[in-house]
Design an enzyme around this catalytic site. Structure first.
Site, mmCIF file in Angstrom:
data_model
loop_
_atom_site.group_PDB
_atom_site.id
_atom_site.type_symbol
_atom_site.label_atom_id
_atom_site.label_comp_id
_atom_site.label_asym_id
_atom_site.label_seq_id
_atom_site.Cartn_x
_atom_site.Cartn_y
_atom_site.Cartn_z
ATOM 1 N N ASP A 1 47.104 39.400 26.875
ATOM 2 C CA ASP A 1 46.734 40.159 28.308
ATOM 3 C C ASP A 1 47.066 42.198 28.064
ATOM 4 O OD1 ASP A 1 46.023 40.296 31.066
ATOM 5 O OD2 ASP A 1 48.025 39.714 31.181
ATOM 6 N N THR B 1 47.991 43.447 31.184
ATOM 7 C CA THR B 1 48.643 43.815 32.310
ATOM 8 C C THR B 1 49.182 43.039 32.752
ATOM 9 O OG1 THR B 1 46.298 45.048 33.761
ATOM 10 C CG2 THR B 1 48.574 44.152 34.785
ATOM 11 N N GLU C 1 49.287 48.929 46.337
ATOM 12 C CA GLU C 1 49.603 49.460 47.867
ATOM 13 C C GLU C 1 50.473 49.906 48.449
ATOM 14 O OE1 GLU C 1 47.675 46.926 51.877
ATOM 15 O OE2 GLU C 1 46.440 48.395 51.257
ATOM 16 N N ARG D 1 45.668 54.312 37.231
ATOM 17 C CA ARG D 1 44.740 53.640 38.274
ATOM 18 C C ARG D 1 43.783 54.798 39.411
ATOM 19 N NH1 ARG D 1 46.112 47.286 38.616
ATOM 20 N NH2 ARG D 1 46.233 46.972 36.794
ATOM 21 N N ASP E 1 41.013 44.843 33.384
ATOM 22 C CA ASP E 1 40.600 46.565 33.672
ATOM 23 C C ASP E 1 39.270 46.759 32.931
ATOM 24 O OD1 ASP E 1 42.497 46.682 34.756
ATOM 25 O OD2 ASP E 1 43.487 47.995 33.588
ATOM 26 N N LYS F 1 38.838 35.035 27.891
ATOM 27 C CA LYS F 1 39.313 34.857 27.752
ATOM 28 C C LYS F 1 39.762 33.851 26.827
ATOM 29 C CE LYS F 1 42.613 38.602 30.559
ATOM 30 N NZ LYS F 1 43.639 38.066 31.381
ATOM 31 N N ASN G 1 45.665 33.663 34.934
ATOM 32 C CA ASN G 1 44.420 34.259 34.279
ATOM 33 C C ASN G 1 44.315 34.418 33.035
ATOM 34 O OD1 ASN G 1 45.908 35.986 34.178
ATOM 35 N ND2 ASN G 1 44.411 37.818 34.216
#
Length: 1190
Positions: free
Chosen positions: A426, A428, A545, A649, A732, A845, A868
């Site tokens: 993966d 991230t 955020e 990002r 991504d 995946k 995930n």
């Protein structure tokens, strides 16, 4: 809790989409039908109606066994193994007259081996039992009677109970939310234990129960809930609540799942719906797939081979025995007179020779059963557990910041760590930190931010001008990366033009103020003020955020308070330069989702102006700008492309002022859509929001960095030098994944990229038309053509030094994984140095992992940190969980947990190589020593005309594998090192010995078997011929069976232990003790056992003390035979090491002969690790120097 302390925050106004009213849709018509038959009587768990339904209690058991089932289930597990079942059969047959040895000598070793394994199983299950006890004994407040809530244990909860859960407590069962400490009955829930996500979920109770805000309100509360039966779907819930003869629909919005945690809410009240094993989290907890290493599976084949050998030599011996028995009595003359064939029973009766041969076959099977190593399985389990302890205690894989060591959650796959061919990772949270930092922004067409990202440094290295000492945004940046490290989590923005209030002097100061004001207001974060220090921290739905709110605060726009209808910030007044408080009336929040790709808030400022503030992806924001609102659009787009190239990002920020009429019209339609009970409610809300989010005025864009973890590029470089392929599977977008690939050296300049996507004009035009069949057909053809072209490129340039990288997006992957195309895809991918799959779903995946594993036949390792990644981890041969910030779901589903990606280097190249070599050598040696021992029994029986007579005493037979040869092999499996950890890392190509399986190939296995075969032959014939026809003792007596057997046995014990001494590469004190101690124990045993009564010691009674030890010939024969037997192996090893060394042998030369000071020899050995077609910064340097030479 008194109602006066209730928090007055109407967050339903902040979350208009998720907190809308549930409706009686078609799903609710199923209530009462099969699958939807559960009835819960709230606050009446002890009623007659509740009792007759017999719902499960809240006690949860994760153990494999119970007290009653442990013995039968554990015995069944043990005897499922073919070898153990075989020894059970031989133990039963040992009680018959067929047995060549006593029953006890057969049963005791079996009991010891099976008992040791069962004890290990029992200890592991007891630990699980302790965890169950801790969970089941947690306390929660439950309504008893008359509005009184008292603490009780989780295990005592019943369906229908009313519970009160306080902040930061876990939910003890699946609850229906009734009310909370907020007026509008919302609560925040952290589901990290369920799905690995750290962002908080919002739940809201029904309006009809939201007034139940005090303990006393529940004294007379009664309601009936009818809902779906227990199931594993975490994201659905269908039910109705009957309260005061009114039906109210229920949705997942009211369901609080067991093992999730209450956050940012003082308390909630809930009704227990599902308990214990009926809860959704337990329904989801499937047993992880059973994984066995390739070596263990191959070991089974070796055991089957030995079974065939055992039955073959038993069959051959029985034929010879039958022929000899038939010819024993000719014309009244007895050949083997000592067997009394004239008066014997069936075993030696010449008249019934065929039956005697069958009986002999069974006797021979029992006798030669020592070819099969009885202690092999238990020895390997002991070794693997000890190896796992060493992995767990390796300080170089301990992460001090998070206080997390490596944790081998299963010991079954230790040796598999040394055979990994492909790593599927993966991105991230695994390669990157999943810790977002605000690092750059563009405002009014001007780029701000001096920070240099890892990707920019990598790009600089590619161009030969590292940005660490170059220029950023036209300004010299000479800050050292260590000095420039951010002191505020989530904020790494450096620009003197903006910081410390200097933005006021900028030409576009008004736009800058609106930009950071938008960041401070347009969000759903909750501020938490530390009462002692006054510092403000934030709970946000995502790390991005949180980074935005923190950035606004650091620049001077501090969000510090949220009420039911307002947001308060402190900002710098451009006129006075002092901090002033601003109050913005919060009217609506149009939240972010994957379809909208943006969020907006509508506020009224202190001057009464109505403003919509929006932030979102560039793909949706630019098309919503007013014709005159995109004044800086071209510059902003240019900066956005630069930010994407830097691996950042990005989000675009825009706003506009609204008129009262426009807002009132919007608000009316919005409220109507929000309160609809039709199935298309969400679609209508989106349509209303779409109309207000238009004609926006561009302010600029943000750029946040998800930083690479420490040591990732170096780790990837070492793994690449070891010949391990690395695939990155990420959700991504392609640009970000490519840039991260450059940053961690998966991609490099000059590497030919094969990019497969569906961004062709033809397919885009079909998507606009919306014909699904045509889109599917065209997409499949496009992917097929791109794969074919890629293979053609690969074939055309395969002879050159260029390396290829395959980059494919999720849409293309859908077609590439189909049956008729996946072979072409995997062939192309395996020909590339690196593979990056972008926009991959969790299922994709797992499917890619399965494809790599099945098509290549090589060992795959998957590594990830989020929920995930669970499918991928369970599908791979080895699953590595990163214990990072995305919860523990990946760790709980993994085989081994580590804290950082960089620890993979040591885990594979050091521990993986050691474990592979140790287990491989250990198994080969096990079969070697058992062939030496078992074949000597066959040779003696052939010498004794296949009479079924064992060469050794019963207990000599029984204890050979248990005491006299088992400890050295366990010590080898735990401590041996062919190469030190430092040299394992210095010469990473050594790892290929495991990938290519050179240490456990059939050639090597049969080589060890041949070693055992000729060793047995040498021992038998030298011993028998040396002791034949001569006086053995001082009084002239010749040797008996007991003396010959004792001498042979002594030679075998010495030979197998000397062989171990020659095999070991790394001697420790422990290995000296167990090797020479095993020989000493044999002699000590002879003294003690021989001194026992003749009834116990039988034919070994005082044989050693009175016959063997006093005879010089015994010692001479033992020494001569022992050294003669191991000399061939010694010469073979010496010649191989001197003239044909394996790769680890070359490294041993460097270590032992001081050639580590010979740079030329070291360079020759190291050069074998570096190939220009691999990835990593070392290969990049080699490729770069190669280009310069050309």
């Amino acid at each position: 809790m008194a109602g006066g302390r209730r928090r007055k925050l109407l967050l339903s106004k902040i979350y208009p989409f998720t907190c809308g009213r549930a409706s009686f849709r078609d799903d609710h018509s199923q209530i009462g039908q099969p699958g939807f038959s559960r009835v819960v009587f709230c606050n009446e768990p002890g009623s007659f109606e509740a009792g007759i339904r017999k719902y499960s209690n809240n006690y949860v058991r994760t153990t494999k066994y119970t007290f009653a089932s442990f013995l039968p289930k554990s015995l069944f597990e043990q005897f499922r193994r073919v070898a153990n079942f075989f020894f059970l059969v031989t133990a039963i047959l040992s009680y018959t007259a067929l047995s060549p040895y006593s029953a006890s000598s057969s049963v005791v070793p079996l009991v010891i081996v099976i008992g040791a394994t069962m004890m290990k199983e029992g200890i592991e299950d007891w630990r699980r039992k302790q965890q169950d006890i801790e969970v089941n004994n947690r306390k929660v407040k439950v309504h008893q009677h008359d509005g009184n809530f008292d603490y009780t244990e989780w295990k005592n909860l019943r369906v229908g109970d009313i519970v009160k859960v306080h902040k930061d407590e876990f939910f003890p069962a699946d609850l229906l939310l009734l009310s909370s400490s907020y007026d509008d009955a919302i609560c925040y829930v952290e589901t990290m234990n369920l799905d690995g996500e750290t962002n908080l979920k919002l739940k809201q109770a029904l309006e009809v129960t939201s007034s139940l805000d005090e303990d006393s309100d529940f004294s007379n509360f009664r309601a009936t809930i009818k809902c779906e039966d227990p199931n594993a779907n975490l994201y659905s819930f269908i039910g109705t609540m009957e309260l005061e003869e009114q039906q109210h629909p229920l949705s997942p919005q009211q369901l609080l799942l067991r093992d999730s945690k209450l956050r940012n809410t003082e308390h909630i009240y809930g009704a227990v719906i599902f308990t214990g094993h009926d809860t959704k989290v337990i329904q989801n907890s499937t047993n992880p797939p059973s994984k066995r290493s390739r070596i263990e599976r191959k070991m089974d084949h070796i055991i089957y081979f030995l079974f065939c050998a055992l039955f073959t030599i038993s069959f051959v011996g029985s034929i010879f025995f039958g022929i000899s028995t038939k010819n024993d009595l000719e014309n009244g003359r007895m050949k083997r007179w000592y067997l009394r064939p004239d008066s014997s029973e069936i075993f030696f009766d010449p008249k019934r020779a065929p039956v005697a041969a069958i009986y002999h076959f069974l006797t021979a099977v029992l006798l030669y059963s020592y070819l099969i190593p009885i202690s092999l399985y238990v020895s390997i389990e002991i070794v693997k557990v000890l190896q796992s302890i060493f992995i767990n205690q390796d300080l170089q894989m301990y992460h001090e910041e998070s206080d997390k060591p490596a944790h081998a959650r299963t010991s079954n796959l230790n040796e598999e760590l040394g055979q990994v061919d492909t790593i599927l990772s993966d991105k991230t949270g695994t390669l990157t930190c999943n810790s977002m930092e605000f690092i750059k922004c563009t405002i009014a067409g001007t780029a701000y931010g001096r920070g240099v990202t890892e990707v920019e440094r990598a790009i600089g290295r590619r161009k030969g001008s590292p940005l660490g000492n170059g220029e950023v945004n036209g300004v010299s940046n000479t800050e050292d990366s260590a000095d420039a490290k951010s002191t505020v989590k989530g904020f790494n923005f450096k620009d003197e033009r903006v910081m410390n209030g200097n933005w006021i002097s900028e030409p576009q100061a008004d736009v800058i103020r609106k930009f950071f004001r938008l960041l401070a207001v347009c969000h759903t974060a909750i501020p938490e003020v530390d009462e002692d220090t006054g510092n403000v921290s934030y709970e946000a739905e995502s790390p991005d955020e949180a980074a935005f709110v923190i950035a606004a605060r650091e620049v001077g726009f501090e969000f510090y308070k949220r009420t039911q209808t307002s947001i308060s910030i402190r900002e710098q007044d451009p006129v006075s330069g002092k901090k002033v408080e601003r109050l913005y009336q919060l009217l609506n929040v149009l939240e972010f989702n994957s379809t909208r790709k943006r969020m907006s808030v509508i506020v009224r400022d202190e001057e009464g102006k109505l403003i919509i503030l929006s932030k979102g992806a560039d793909s949706v924001m630019f098309e919503r700008l007013a014709k005159k609102g995109g004044e800086f659009e071209e510059d902003t787009m240019e900066h956005l492309n630069e930010y994407a190239d830097a691996g950042l990002r990005t989000l675009v920020l825009a706003y506009r002022e609204l008129s009262e009429e426009e807002y009132n019209e919007f608000n009316q339609k919005f409220l109507e859509a929000k309160n609809l009970v039709s199935a298309d409610r969400d679609t209508l809300i989106d349509e209303v929001a779409e109309k207000i989010e238009r004609d926006l005025i561009l302010l600029g864009a943000t750029a946040v960095e998800d930083k690479l973890q420490n040591g990732v590029p170096d780790c990837i470089d070492k793994l690449a030098q070891a010949g391990i392929k690395l695939w990155v599977l990420t959700g991504d977008k392609m640009e970000t994944a490519i840039n991260i690939g450059y940053a961690c050296s998966l991609l490099r300049q000059g590497m030919k990229q094969i990019i497969i996507n569906l961004d062709t004009p033809e397919i885009q035009s079909l998507e606009k038309i919306g014909e699904k069949a045509a889109i599917t057909k065209a997409s499949k053809e496009s992917v097929g053509n791109q794969l074919t072209d890629g293979k053609a490129q690969l074939t055309a340039l395969s002879a050159s030094d260029g390396a290829f990288a395959l980059i494919i997006d999720g849409k293309s992957l859908v077609y590439a994984l189909e049956d008729d195309m996946k072979k072409m895809f995997i062939e192309l991918a395996m020909g590339c140095a690196s593979v990056i799959c972008c926009r991959s779903s969790p299922k994709q995946k797992a499917l890619v992992t399965r494809l790599v594993k099945s098509e290549t036949g090589r060992t795959t390792l998957a590594i990830g940190d989020g929920a995930n990644d669970v499918g991928m981890l369970q599908e791979a041969d080895i699953g590595i969980g990163i214990s990072g910030v995305e919860g523990m779901q990946a760790v709980m589903s993994s085989d081994i947990a580590i804290a950082q990606f960089r620890y993979l280097e040591r885990l594979l190249l050091v521990h993986g190589h050691w474990c592979y070599r140790r287990i491989s050598t250990m198994i080969c040696y096990f079969f070697y020593k058992n062939i030496v021992f078992g074949f000597s029994l066959f040779l003696y029986e052939a010498y004794a005309s296949f009479s079924g007579e064992p060469a050794y005493n019963d207990w000599y037979l029984a204890l050979f594998n248990v005491f006299f040869s088992s400890l050295p092999v366990i010590a080898l499996g735990v401590f041996d090192q062919d190469v030190s950890a430092r040299f394992c890392l210095k010469f990473p190509l050594l790892y290929q010995e495991g990938v290519q399986n050179v240490l456990f190939s059939w050639r090597r296995i049969f080589g060890w078997m041949f070693n055992g075969l000729y060793s047995s032959i040498i021992i038998f014939f030298l011993c028998s011929k040396a002791l034949e026809h001569q006086a053995f003792t001082s009084d002239g007596k010749t040797v008996s069976k007991e003396i010959l057997g004792g001498t042979m046995y002594a030679c075998i014990v010495c030979v197998v232990n000397l062989q171990m001494a020659l095999t070991i590469s790394y001697f420790t004190v422990i290995q000296h003790i167990v090797i020479w101690g095993s020989i000493a124990i044999w002699y000590l045993f002879q003294v003690v056992y021989g001194a026992m009564s003749p009834q116990t010691s039988t034919d070994a009674y005082k044989v050693f003390v009175e016959a063997l030890a006093p005879a010089p010939s015994y010692w001479l024969v033992t020494l001569f035979v022992s050294f003669t037997t191991v000399i061939p192996y010694f010469f073979f090893s010496a010649i191989q090491m001197r003239f044909f060394p394996m790769y680890h042998g070359m490294i041993q030369w460097i270590r032992e002969d001081g050639q580590s000071n010979d740079p030329e020899f070291c360079a020759i050995v190291r050069q074998r690790s570096i190939r220009p077609t691999t990835v990593g910064h070392t290969a990049r340097v080699v490729a770069s120097s190669g280009r310069q030479h050309h």
